[in-house]
Design a protein around this motif. Structure first.
Motif, PDB file in Angstrom:
ATOM      1  N   LEU A 100       0.833  -1.209   0.000  1.00 24.65           N
ATOM      2  CA  LEU A 100       0.000   0.000   0.000  1.00 24.65           C
ATOM      3  C   LEU A 100       0.866   1.256   0.000  1.00 24.65           C
ATOM      4  CD1 LEU A 100      -2.812  -1.019   2.534  1.00 24.65           C
ATOM      5  CD2 LEU A 100      -2.982  -0.833   0.035  1.00 24.65           C
ATOM      6  N   TYR A 101       1.960   1.221   0.754  1.00 22.68           N
ATOM      7  CA  TYR A 101       2.864   2.373   0.805  1.00 22.68           C
ATOM      8  C   TYR A 101       3.472   2.636  -0.571  1.00 22.68           C
ATOM      9  CZ  TYR A 101       6.828   5.296   2.096  1.00 22.68           C
ATOM     10  OH  TYR A 101       7.736   6.327   2.175  1.00 22.68           O
ATOM     11  N   VAL A 102       3.888   1.585  -1.248  1.00 24.13           N
ATOM     12  CA  VAL A 102       4.500   1.742  -2.572  1.00 24.13           C
ATOM     13  C   VAL A 102       3.459   2.265  -3.568  1.00 24.13           C
ATOM     14  CG1 VAL A 102       5.552   0.488  -4.501  1.00 24.13           C
ATOM     15  CG2 VAL A 102       6.304   0.029  -2.160  1.00 24.13           C
ATOM     16  N   LEU A 103       2.238   1.710  -3.482  1.00 27.09           N
ATOM     17  CA  LEU A 103       1.178   2.163  -4.398  1.00 27.09           C
ATOM     18  C   LEU A 103       0.813   3.623  -4.149  1.00 27.09           C
ATOM     19  CD1 LEU A 103      -1.225  -0.942  -4.408  1.00 27.09           C
ATOM     20  CD2 LEU A 103       0.323  -0.194  -6.237  1.00 27.09           C
ATOM     21  N   GLY A 104       0.991   4.082  -2.924  1.00 32.88           N
ATOM     22  CA  GLY A 104       0.639   5.462  -2.587  1.00 32.88           C
ATOM     23  C   GLY A 104       1.706   6.471  -2.935  1.00 32.88           C
ATOM     24  N   ALA A 105       2.822   6.023  -3.459  1.00 34.10           N
ATOM     25  CA  ALA A 105       3.939   6.934  -3.747  1.00 34.10           C
ATOM     26  C   ALA A 105       3.548   8.083  -4.674  1.00 34.10           C
ATOM     27  CB  ALA A 105       5.125   6.151  -4.300  1.00 34.10           C
ATOM     28  N   PRO A 106       2.827   7.822  -5.799  1.00 35.36           N
ATOM     29  CA  PRO A 106       2.469   8.944  -6.689  1.00 35.36           C
ATOM     30  C   PRO A 106       1.610   9.995  -6.003  1.00 35.36           C
ATOM     31  CG  PRO A 106       2.084   6.824  -7.762  1.00 35.36           C
ATOM     32  CD  PRO A 106       2.386   6.547  -6.331  1.00 35.36           C
ATOM     33  N   PHE A 107       0.706   9.537  -5.134  1.00 37.22           N
ATOM     34  CA  PHE A 107      -0.160  10.493  -4.422  1.00 37.22           C
ATOM     35  C   PHE A 107       0.659  11.320  -3.436  1.00 37.22           C
ATOM     36  CE2 PHE A 107      -2.704   6.777  -5.550  1.00 37.22           C
ATOM     37  CZ  PHE A 107      -3.647   7.389  -6.362  1.00 37.22           C
ATOM     38  N   ARG A 108       1.595  10.706  -2.752  1.00 38.91           N
ATOM     39  CA  ARG A 108       2.442  11.469  -1.817  1.00 38.91           C
ATOM     40  C   ARG A 108       3.287  12.483  -2.583  1.00 38.91           C
ATOM     41  NH1 ARG A 108       3.083   6.385   0.282  1.00 38.91           N
ATOM     42  NH2 ARG A 108       5.169   6.182  -0.569  1.00 38.91           N
ATOM     43  N   TRP A 109       3.750  12.077  -3.761  1.00 41.54           N
ATOM     44  CA  TRP A 109       4.576  12.968  -4.588  1.00 41.54           C
ATOM     45  C   TRP A 109       3.766  14.185  -5.013  1.00 41.54           C
ATOM     46  CZ3 TRP A 109       4.243  14.186  -9.966  1.00 41.54           C
ATOM     47  CH2 TRP A 109       5.364  14.838 -10.473  1.00 41.54           C
ATOM     48  N   ARG A 110       2.473  13.937  -5.455  1.00 45.70           N
ATOM     49  CA  ARG A 110       1.637  15.065  -5.873  1.00 45.70           C
ATOM     50  C   ARG A 110       1.341  16.004  -4.721  1.00 45.70           C
ATOM     51  NH1 ARG A 110      -3.344  12.775  -9.172  1.00 45.70           N
ATOM     52  NH2 ARG A 110      -4.234  14.714  -8.452  1.00 45.70           N
ATOM     53  N   ARG A 111       1.096  15.414  -3.552  1.00 48.40           N
ATOM     54  CA  ARG A 111       0.784  16.230  -2.369  1.00 48.40           C
ATOM     55  C   ARG A 111       1.981  17.112  -2.017  1.00 48.40           C
ATOM     56  NH1 ARG A 111      -0.156  12.699   2.293  1.00 48.40           N
ATOM     57  NH2 ARG A 111      -1.647  11.686   0.928  1.00 48.40           N
ATOM     58  N   ARG A 112       3.179  16.532  -2.104  1.00 47.12           N
ATOM     59  CA  ARG A 112       4.378  17.317  -1.788  1.00 47.12           C
ATOM     60  C   ARG A 112       4.565  18.451  -2.777  1.00 47.12           C
ATOM     61  NH1 ARG A 112       6.883  12.403  -0.420  1.00 47.12           N
ATOM     62  NH2 ARG A 112       7.776  12.261  -2.500  1.00 47.12           N
ATOM     63  N   ARG A 113       4.257  18.182  -4.063  1.00 53.74           N
ATOM     64  CA  ARG A 113       4.423  19.230  -5.090  1.00 53.74           C
ATOM     65  C   ARG A 113       3.454  20.392  -4.846  1.00 53.74           C
ATOM     66  NH1 ARG A 113       6.785  18.890 -10.283  1.00 53.74           N
ATOM     67  NH2 ARG A 113       4.989  20.029 -11.091  1.00 53.74           N
ATOM     68  N   ARG A 114       2.207  20.019  -4.433  1.00 51.91           N
ATOM     69  CA  ARG A 114       1.212  21.082  -4.158  1.00 51.91           C
ATOM     70  C   ARG A 114       1.640  21.925  -2.971  1.00 51.91           C
ATOM     71  NH1 ARG A 114      -4.044  17.568  -4.441  1.00 51.91           N
ATOM     72  NH2 ARG A 114      -4.243  17.284  -6.659  1.00 51.91           N
ATOM     73  N   ALA A 115       2.220  21.268  -1.997  1.00 54.27           N
ATOM     74  CA  ALA A 115       2.654  21.986  -0.789  1.00 54.27           C
ATOM     75  C   ALA A 115       3.851  22.874  -1.138  1.00 54.27           C
ATOM     76  CB  ALA A 115       3.006  21.007   0.301  1.00 54.27           C
TER      77      ALA A 115
END
Lengths: 117, 258
Positions: free
Chosen positions: B243-258
């Motif tokens: 689940l952590y690996v699958l969530g990587a793109p979402f974490r990346w997008r969230r970091r970019r927005r921040a």
């Protein structure tokens, strides 16, 4: 080379309680002595088994493994196991290895006998 | 260490400890930490998941059948003491793992209470977990698993002298930690795990110049599964890592927005 000395024997057994005195060093070399003592204490199929550690000088991780095997055998017969005479160090090891969730730690033999009922 | 080539016994730190009392030896060998794991210190390149704050779990806390498995290799012709062999084992521990299994000890290494992170490749992807060094003396050391690890129990690495030959051994006492792991173990993972420990003990033998002949024994200590431990599945490190690996793109997008 260091030669561990195990001193394990049955002190008392009847239909209610079996008491195994565990002394010396408890390592993988103690397996035969421990299981023989269990077989002897188990002759009367007691409801509870008390392991008396007052004379134990040392126990390594293989010794803890032997206690797990003993516990499984006892549980299969519906027996409860109690430990008495553990010093603070070995109490901490029983807690760390989570043996204390299955082996009841008692202050002394009379308390263990009272819990067996 | 090229001690095998030197052709003479090597003294180990154990020799200096012969006068130590049993009580002191025990205090030095056992972990003094609590049952909650603390990773502490960076491990370069390691994915650190499913270990921090987890409780250790022994053979009594798992779900599946309890097995004791032993993997042994006699080191014929090796002129090292058991202590010297275990010293090599501790110092080079990650190098004896099979490809795809990466172990990340702390800077302290294999010492009581230390946590070793594990990143391993499995058919389901990557798994990030770890183990705690429960016990370590001059001639053996024991690792204990945390919640979520595929197995619940411990594994002991040791060397002993038998008829003038040092025998190295890996002995596990463990159950599958939850129903999913148990199912996978029954189908395939148990054999995979056996191959891992055969590889580890064999790689150590090869390191010391011996062609390994691994003796394996398996004992079913408890054939029953422990249904009251089925809830261990909530900690399953394989599922949580995927689940952590699958969530990587979402974490990346969230970091970019921040």
């Amino acid at each position: 080379m260091h030669q561990p000395k195990t001193d394990i024997g049955v002190r008392d057994f009847d239909a209610r309680v079996g008491v195994i005195a565990i002394g010396g060093e408890i390592t993988s070399a103690s397996e035969e002595a421990l299981m023989s003592a269990y077989a002897e204490a188990n002759q009367a199929a007691p409801a509870g088994l008390i392991l008396d550690f007052r004379e134990m000088a040392y126990m390594n991780s293989s010794g803890i493994g032997l206690l797990v095997t003993l516990l499984i055998r006892a549980n299969r017969q519906g027996q409860r196991i109690f430990a008495v005479g553990l010093n603070d160090h070995y109490r901490q090891i029983f807690e760390l290895t989570r043996l204390d969730e299955a082996i009841h730690l008692c202050a002394d033999e009379s308390q263990a006998r009272a819990e067996i009922g | 260490m090229g001690a095998h080539d030197e052709g003479r016994p090597v003294d180990t730190p154990a020799a200096a400890g012969e006068a130590v009392s049993p009580e002191r030896r025990s205090e030095q060998a056992w972990a003094r930490s609590g049952r909650h794991l603390r990773v502490g210190g960076a491990r370069e390149g390691a994915l650190n998941l499913n270990v921090e704050g987890r409780d250790v779990t022994g053979p009594l806390q798992g779900f599946g059948r309890l097995w004791q498995k032993t993997f042994r290799v006699p080191l014929e012709g090796v002129a090292l003491s058991p202590g010297a062999v275990v010293d090599v084992w501790k110092r080079e521990f990650p190098s004896f793992q099979p490809p795809g299994n990466r172990f990340y000890p702390s800077l302290t290494g294999i010492a009581p209470g230390e946590v070793v992170l594990i990143n391993a490749r499995t058919p389901a992807g990557t798994i990030s977990t770890g183990v705690m060094v429960l016990y370590a003396d001059d001639e053996s050391f024991t690792l204990m698993t945390p919640e979520g690890h595929p197995e619940s129990g411990w594994v002991t690495f040791s060397a002993t002298l038998e008829d003038d030959t040092v025998v190295v051994q890996v002995q596990t006492m463990a159950r599958a930690n939850d129903p999913i792991y148990e199912l996978v173990y029954r189908v395939m993972a148990s054999r995979t795990q056996d191959r891992i420990w055969s590889h580890v003990v064999g790689a150590l033998a090869e390191r010391l110049g011996v062609t390994p002949r691994v003796e394996v024994t398996r004992t079913l200590v408890d054939p029953r599964v422990q249904w009251r431990r089925a809830g261990n599945i909530r900690h399953n490190a394989q599922i949580l890592t995927v689940l952590y690996v699958l969530g990587a793109p979402f974490r990346w997008r969230r970091r970019r927005r921040a």
